[in-house]
Design an enzyme around this catalytic site. Sequence first.
Site, mmCIF file in Angstrom:
data_model
loop_
_atom_site.group_PDB
_atom_site.id
_atom_site.type_symbol
_atom_site.label_atom_id
_atom_site.label_comp_id
_atom_site.label_asym_id
_atom_site.label_seq_id
_atom_site.Cartn_x
_atom_site.Cartn_y
_atom_site.Cartn_z
ATOM 1 N N ASP A 21 -1.169 -6.134 -0.239
ATOM 2 C CA ASP A 21 -1.465 -5.417 1.040
ATOM 3 C C ASP A 21 -2.757 -5.334 1.395
ATOM 4 O OD1 ASP A 21 0.522 -5.044 2.793
ATOM 5 O OD2 ASP A 21 1.157 -3.240 2.009
ATOM 6 N N ASP B 41 0.817 -1.089 -0.021
ATOM 7 C CA ASP B 41 0.068 -0.034 0.021
ATOM 8 C C ASP B 41 1.010 1.239 -0.122
ATOM 9 O OD1 ASP B 41 0.625 -0.123 2.611
ATOM 10 O OD2 ASP B 41 -1.183 0.175 3.650
ATOM 11 N N SER B 42 2.309 0.912 0.081
ATOM 12 C CA SER B 42 3.026 2.209 -0.194
ATOM 13 C C SER B 42 2.858 2.783 -1.515
ATOM 14 C CB SER B 42 4.519 1.877 -0.087
ATOM 15 O OG SER B 42 4.762 0.563 -0.885
ATOM 16 N N GLU C 183 9.381 -4.089 10.431
ATOM 17 C CA GLU C 183 9.763 -2.785 9.755
ATOM 18 C C GLU C 183 10.541 -1.675 10.929
ATOM 19 O OE1 GLU C 183 7.147 -0.871 7.313
ATOM 20 O OE2 GLU C 183 8.389 1.005 7.049
ATOM 21 N N LYS D 152 -1.055 -9.367 2.899
ATOM 22 C CA LYS D 152 -0.421 -8.888 4.077
ATOM 23 C C LYS D 152 -1.207 -7.729 4.893
ATOM 24 C CE LYS D 152 3.223 -5.775 3.850
ATOM 25 N NZ LYS D 152 2.582 -4.662 4.683
ATOM 26 N N GLU E 88 -1.327 -5.277 8.638
ATOM 27 C CA GLU E 88 -0.454 -4.777 9.486
ATOM 28 C C GLU E 88 -1.097 -4.972 10.967
ATOM 29 O OE1 GLU E 88 0.399 -0.562 8.837
ATOM 30 O OE2 GLU E 88 1.176 -0.769 7.000
HETATM 31 O O1 KIV Z 1 3.445 -1.131 1.695
HETATM 32 C C1 KIV Z 1 4.776 -1.420 1.542
HETATM 33 O O2 KIV Z 1 5.466 -1.431 0.484
HETATM 34 C C2 KIV Z 1 5.076 -2.255 2.596
HETATM 35 C C3 KIV Z 1 6.565 -2.533 2.493
HETATM 36 C C4 KIV Z 1 7.347 -1.406 3.032
HETATM 37 C C5 KIV Z 1 6.910 -3.687 3.709
HETATM 38 O O3 KIV Z 1 4.580 -2.457 3.573
#
Ligand code: KIV
Length: 273
Positions: free
Chosen positions: A88, A49-50, A187, A118, A120
């Site tokens: 994510d 989600d970055s 992280e 993924k 968090e």
């Molecule tokens: O969203 C993302 O790119 C991430 C990575 C930095 C692990 O969660």
Amino acid sequence: MSVETKRRRLSPAAIRGMKGGRPIVSLTAYTTPIARLLDPHVDLLLVGDSLGMVLYGLDSTVGVTLEMMIAHGQAVGRGAGQACIVVDLPFGSYQESKEQAFRSAARVLKETGCSAIKLEGGAEMAETVAFLTSRGIPVLGHVGLMPQLVNTTGGYRSLGHSEAEADKIRRDAEAIDAAGAFAIVVEGTVETVAREITAAVSAPTIGIGASPACDGQILVSDDMLGLFNDFKPRFVKHFAELAPQVSAAASAYAEEVRARSFPGPEHTFKAKR
Ligand code: KIV
């Protein structure tokens, strides 16, 4: 590519099996052409989600939607053939309940064809991780610095300096491990804590700003490629310097268009008659 020669995609179980072995190589990918370029070199591609910050210019990942993640998950799926693809779950699509998390994760898996999601969270997400994994959804955990919590934790900084902070990250990782995550992203965490977690959990740890002690590493590809030249956090290494190259290419293009030297005869369609 024939059925015989086509390489199979690495599964979440195969990634889990890399615990304590050769380091797991992971990068983020958001688009088909980048996924195609990275895929032969990595074990895991994360549609992170970055992308909200990297591609859309948002201030944080909080504004990212499930629709954005699905669209980019599909794009990466078209470009990658052998890496395990993980998408994510964005903020707001899983924190309300384990049922909400299942609905969001099932949509992602069905609509993108990726292998896992993924999310968090630490101890507070353990029940959700167990709910998903026991219902056919492999989960990559994410502890330590959690960018989706920026509004309550107050920013991006390394964690684990105080004993209370270190203890929380250790307990979070152990809870997600016990809940069945196939691997855990750690992280922004100090080396001692990352090392202790890696030794304590059965799932492989994948570090970003969490030292070489982890079982693998991940970076945001645009950071790794040097596509940003305004800010470089300590944990990032530029393996290329693409920002100045992109600027130089755009400047050369502009100059040639203005001078009418591009397009040249070799770029021009001539009538055949
Ligand atoms: O969203 C993302 O790119 C991430 C990575 C930095 C692990 O969660």
